[in-house]
Enzyme design. Structure first.
Site, PDB file in Angstrom:
ATOM      1  CB  SER A   1      -0.949   0.019   1.206  1.00  0.00           C
ATOM      2  OG  SER A   1      -0.236   0.247   2.406  1.00  0.00           O
TER       3      SER A   1
ATOM      4  CE  LYS B   1      -2.882   1.969   4.880  1.00  0.00           C
ATOM      5  NZ  LYS B   1      -2.842   1.193   3.626  1.00  0.00           N
TER       6      LYS B   1
END
Length: 207
Positions: A39, A84
């Site tokens: 990700s 993230k």
């Protein structure tokens, strides 16, 4: 008795001291985390190791690690922490339109990802334009985050760099400050590009 004291002084004491130092460092300052998944590609790759420093000073553009078990209602079994990038902090509006990402109506510098991820990846299943208000109007978000149009106090809105595959704030809502483990710092042997994209985006977040 002298032999016992000598043994303790020469062997037990240094080991105990080393353990104490390790516990202090990992508890209060820095830890090592292994990236799990794609990700954050191409900046951080699966199975890479990074340093995570504990900090209260989280800014837009920082890459953070947080306990996803407290944030993602649909977290897959066996997963624990997510890595993230912080896009919005408390009080911010976040909006995507015309192929660009905006925070407080200011265009975000997204040079750390490809043009395809800036557009197709950001749109994903949310369409060619979206905002925190439209995202939070779905039942995908945590109940306490639904209906919000700005990032709440002591919270962050996060996205992965590989947005076309990233399970991030677009899908589950905001990340609470109390669940943040720390800020990612890449080792010196990583490329200058990755060091800049991960460690220095906070310095030129807006275009």
């Amino acid at each position: 008795m002298k032999r016992l004291l000598s043994f303790i002084w020469n062997w037990i004491a240094p080991i105990a001291f080393g353990i104490a130092v390790y516990l202090v460092v990992t508890t209060f300052w820095v830890n090592i985390v292994t990236i799990n998944g794609d990700s954050m590609a191409p900046n951080l790759l699966d199975a890479q190791k990074v340093l995570v420093t504990k900090t209260e000073n989280v800014k837009r553009g920082d890459v953070i690690v947080f306990d996803a078990r407290k944030e993602d209602p649909r977290i897959q079994a066996g997963n624990k922490d997510y890595v993230k990038r912080v896009i919005g902090v408390a009080g911010d509006t976040v909006e995507y339109r015309d192929g660009n990402l905006y925070v407080n109506n200011k265009k975000v510098n997204e040079s750390y990802i490809s043009s395809d991820e800036q557009v197709t990846g950001t749109e994903a299943s949310f369409g060619s334009s979206w905002s925190l208000g439209t995202l939070s109007s779905t039942d995908m978000w945590k109940k306490q985050d639904q209906g919000k149009t700005v990032v709440p106090k002591d919270s962050y809105f996060v996205m992965g760099d590989h947005r076309s595959v990233s399970n991030d704030g677009r899908y589950f809502g905001f990340v609470s400050k109390k669940h943040v483990i720390g800020r990612v710092i890449v080792p010196f042997w990583y490329s200058k590009t990755v060091q800049n994209n991960i460690g220095k985006d906070r310095n030129h977040f807006f275009a």
